[in-house]
Structure formats: structure tokens, C-alpha cells
Write a protein that holds these residues in place. Structure first.
Motif, PDB file in Angstrom:
ATOM      1  N   VAL A 151     -15.068  16.603 -15.151  1.00 37.43           N
ATOM      2  CA  VAL A 151     -16.356  16.391 -14.484  1.00 37.43           C
ATOM      3  C   VAL A 151     -16.629  17.574 -13.555  1.00 37.43           C
ATOM      4  CG1 VAL A 151     -17.606  14.907 -12.870  1.00 37.43           C
ATOM      5  CG2 VAL A 151     -16.172  13.883 -14.642  1.00 37.43           C
ATOM      6  N   GLY A 152     -17.850  18.098 -13.617  1.00 36.50           N
ATOM      7  CA  GLY A 152     -18.229  19.232 -12.783  1.00 36.50           C
ATOM      8  C   GLY A 152     -18.012  20.579 -13.447  1.00 36.50           C
ATOM      9  N   GLU A 153     -17.272  20.599 -14.542  1.00 34.88           N
ATOM     10  CA  GLU A 153     -16.995  21.846 -15.255  1.00 34.88           C
ATOM     11  C   GLU A 153     -18.221  22.265 -16.069  1.00 34.88           C
ATOM     12  OE1 GLU A 153     -13.671  23.513 -18.433  1.00 34.88           O
ATOM     13  OE2 GLU A 153     -13.334  21.617 -17.398  1.00 34.88           O
ATOM     14  N   ASN A 187     -30.019  25.443 -32.605  1.00 37.44           N
ATOM     15  CA  ASN A 187     -30.077  26.913 -32.543  1.00 37.44           C
ATOM     16  C   ASN A 187     -30.286  27.466 -31.138  1.00 37.44           C
ATOM     17  OD1 ASN A 187     -29.661  27.186 -35.312  1.00 37.44           O
ATOM     18  ND2 ASN A 187     -31.835  26.867 -35.716  1.00 37.44           N
ATOM     19  N   GLN A 188     -29.970  26.696 -30.128  1.00 36.31           N
ATOM     20  CA  GLN A 188     -30.006  27.170 -28.753  1.00 36.31           C
ATOM     21  C   GLN A 188     -28.643  26.959 -28.132  1.00 36.31           C
ATOM     22  OE1 GLN A 188     -33.403  24.961 -26.959  1.00 36.31           O
ATOM     23  NE2 GLN A 188     -34.032  27.005 -26.293  1.00 36.31           N
ATOM     24  N   THR A 189     -28.258  27.856 -27.234  1.00 39.67           N
ATOM     25  CA  THR A 189     -27.009  27.711 -26.511  1.00 39.67           C
ATOM     26  C   THR A 189     -27.312  27.695 -25.024  1.00 39.67           C
ATOM     27  OG1 THR A 189     -25.815  28.883 -28.244  1.00 39.67           O
ATOM     28  CG2 THR A 189     -24.710  28.677 -26.125  1.00 39.67           C
ATOM     29  N   LYS A 190     -26.754  26.715 -24.326  1.00 35.85           N
ATOM     30  CA  LYS A 190     -26.943  26.615 -22.881  1.00 35.85           C
ATOM     31  C   LYS A 190     -25.617  26.307 -22.210  1.00 35.85           C
ATOM     32  CE  LYS A 190     -31.728  24.984 -22.643  1.00 35.85           C
ATOM     33  NZ  LYS A 190     -32.621  23.974 -22.022  1.00 35.85           N
ATOM     34  N   VAL A 191     -25.524  26.679 -20.928  1.00 33.62           N
ATOM     35  CA  VAL A 191     -24.390  26.293 -20.106  1.00 33.62           C
ATOM     36  C   VAL A 191     -24.766  24.967 -19.457  1.00 33.62           C
ATOM     37  CG1 VAL A 191     -22.955  26.899 -18.143  1.00 33.62           C
ATOM     38  CG2 VAL A 191     -23.776  28.693 -19.679  1.00 33.62           C
ATOM     39  N   CYS A 192     -24.005  23.910 -19.760  1.00 29.33           N
ATOM     40  CA  CYS A 192     -24.293  22.581 -19.217  1.00 29.33           C
ATOM     41  C   CYS A 192     -23.130  22.127 -18.336  1.00 29.33           C
ATOM     42  CB  CYS A 192     -24.485  21.571 -20.341  1.00 29.33           C
ATOM     43  SG  CYS A 192     -25.918  21.914 -21.390  1.00 29.33           S
ATOM     44  N   GLU A 193     -23.466  21.375 -17.304  1.00 32.39           N
ATOM     45  CA  GLU A 193     -22.438  20.829 -16.417  1.00 32.39           C
ATOM     46  C   GLU A 193     -22.020  19.450 -16.916  1.00 32.39           C
ATOM     47  OE1 GLU A 193     -21.761  19.625 -11.745  1.00 32.39           O
ATOM     48  OE2 GLU A 193     -23.384  20.984 -12.291  1.00 32.39           O
ATOM     49  N   VAL A 194     -20.718  19.204 -16.938  1.00 31.59           N
ATOM     50  CA  VAL A 194     -20.181  17.906 -17.371  1.00 31.59           C
ATOM     51  C   VAL A 194     -20.414  16.897 -16.253  1.00 31.59           C
ATOM     52  CG1 VAL A 194     -18.104  16.659 -18.052  1.00 31.59           C
ATOM     53  CG2 VAL A 194     -18.464  19.002 -18.838  1.00 31.59           C
ATOM     54  N   ASP A 220     -19.866  13.321 -16.774  1.00 29.94           N
ATOM     55  CA  ASP A 220     -18.924  12.203 -16.868  1.00 29.94           C
ATOM     56  C   ASP A 220     -18.045  12.401 -18.099  1.00 29.94           C
ATOM     57  OD1 ASP A 220     -17.643   9.873 -16.202  1.00 29.94           O
ATOM     58  OD2 ASP A 220     -19.325   8.544 -16.642  1.00 29.94           O
ATOM     59  N   VAL A 221     -16.842  11.841 -18.063  1.00 33.08           N
ATOM     60  CA  VAL A 221     -15.900  11.903 -19.188  1.00 33.08           C
ATOM     61  C   VAL A 221     -15.215  10.548 -19.285  1.00 33.08           C
ATOM     62  CG1 VAL A 221     -13.831  13.024 -20.121  1.00 33.08           C
ATOM     63  CG2 VAL A 221     -15.469  14.369 -18.809  1.00 33.08           C
ATOM     64  N   TRP A 222     -15.165   9.978 -20.498  1.00 33.90           N
ATOM     65  CA  TRP A 222     -14.450   8.733 -20.693  1.00 33.90           C
ATOM     66  C   TRP A 222     -13.942   8.664 -22.122  1.00 33.90           C
ATOM     67  CZ3 TRP A 222     -19.705   9.061 -20.602  1.00 33.90           C
ATOM     68  CH2 TRP A 222     -20.399   8.527 -21.690  1.00 33.90           C
ATOM     69  N   LEU A 225     -20.261  13.616 -21.202  1.00 36.41           N
ATOM     70  CA  LEU A 225     -21.685  13.456 -20.937  1.00 36.41           C
ATOM     71  C   LEU A 225     -22.253  14.692 -20.236  1.00 36.41           C
ATOM     72  CD1 LEU A 225     -24.112  11.391 -20.884  1.00 36.41           C
ATOM     73  CD2 LEU A 225     -23.402  10.903 -18.547  1.00 36.41           C
ATOM     74  N   VAL A 226     -23.314  15.268 -20.823  1.00 37.35           N
ATOM     75  CA  VAL A 226     -24.016  16.397 -20.214  1.00 37.35           C
ATOM     76  C   VAL A 226     -25.515  16.138 -20.296  1.00 37.35           C
ATOM     77  CG1 VAL A 226     -22.203  18.056 -20.865  1.00 37.35           C
ATOM     78  CG2 VAL A 226     -24.193  17.759 -22.348  1.00 37.35           C
ATOM     79  N   ARG A 227     -26.281  16.904 -19.542  1.00 37.10           N
ATOM     80  CA  ARG A 227     -27.744  16.861 -19.627  1.00 37.10           C
ATOM     81  C   ARG A 227     -28.221  18.215 -20.106  1.00 37.10           C
ATOM     82  NH1 ARG A 227     -30.179  12.451 -17.433  1.00 37.10           N
ATOM     83  NH2 ARG A 227     -28.865  11.215 -16.085  1.00 37.10           N
TER      84      ARG A 227
END
Length: 86
Positions: A30-32, A40-47, A49-51, A69-71
Motif C-alpha cells: 500500500v502506498g507504493e 495502450n496507455q501506461t501510467k504510474v498508479c499508487e497502490v 489496498d492489497v488483499w 487496488l489502484v485508481r
């Protein structure tokens, strides 16, 4: 090992299966920040939640893939991310 990336704001699931030889998957924390490629798009997303998915309907219970889980809407352009941390 496998895990799934759930993009909650896009209602999409990406499954990461077997890894390449000599590479071991590590479930992000979480937070990584992780790079996510989708449509066809690449983005840096913040984690966010993880379960672990556990199916209790089977006997014995079956442990499925880890859910990450990312947004997507909060994702950052990878080139901006690299410039930010140089």
C-alpha cells in the motif's frame, strides 16, 4: 505466483500470470507506485489496498490471486514520474 490489478475507477481487472524466467513477482505494498499498462496507455498508479481472495465455498478453502487496488484516474505520466525523482 499471480496477482490481479483492480482499477476501481475504471471497473477493470488486469491479471498478471506467470513471470519470465529468473524474475520473481513481488506483490506491491500500500502506498507504493507501480507502472500499469491499460488500453495502450501506461501510467504510474499508487497502490491503495492489497488483499488476498479466499474462496470459502470449497473444502478446504482455496486461496486465489492477490488483489491490488489502484485508481487509473490518479495515475501519473511515467516520464513526469521519472523527472520528479531524478
Amino acid at each position: 505466483m499471480s496477482y490481479q490489478i483492480l482499477m476501481v475507477d475504471q471497473n477493470a481487472t488486469l491479471t498478471l500470470n506467470s513471470s519470465a524466467p529468473k524474475h520473481v513477482y513481488r506483490v506491491p505494498a500500500v502506498g507504493e507506485h507501480i507502472l500499469v499498462k491499460w488500453q495502450n496507455q501506461t501510467k504510474v498508479c499508487e497502490v491503495e489496498d492489497v488483499w488476498t481472495h479466499v474462496n470459502l465455498d470449497q473444502n478446504p478453502p482455496y486461496q486465489g490471486a492477490v488483489q491490488v487496488l489502484v485508481r487509473w484516474g490518479r495515475g501519473m505520466d511515467p516520464t513526469l514520474y521519472v523527472k520528479r525523482f531524478r
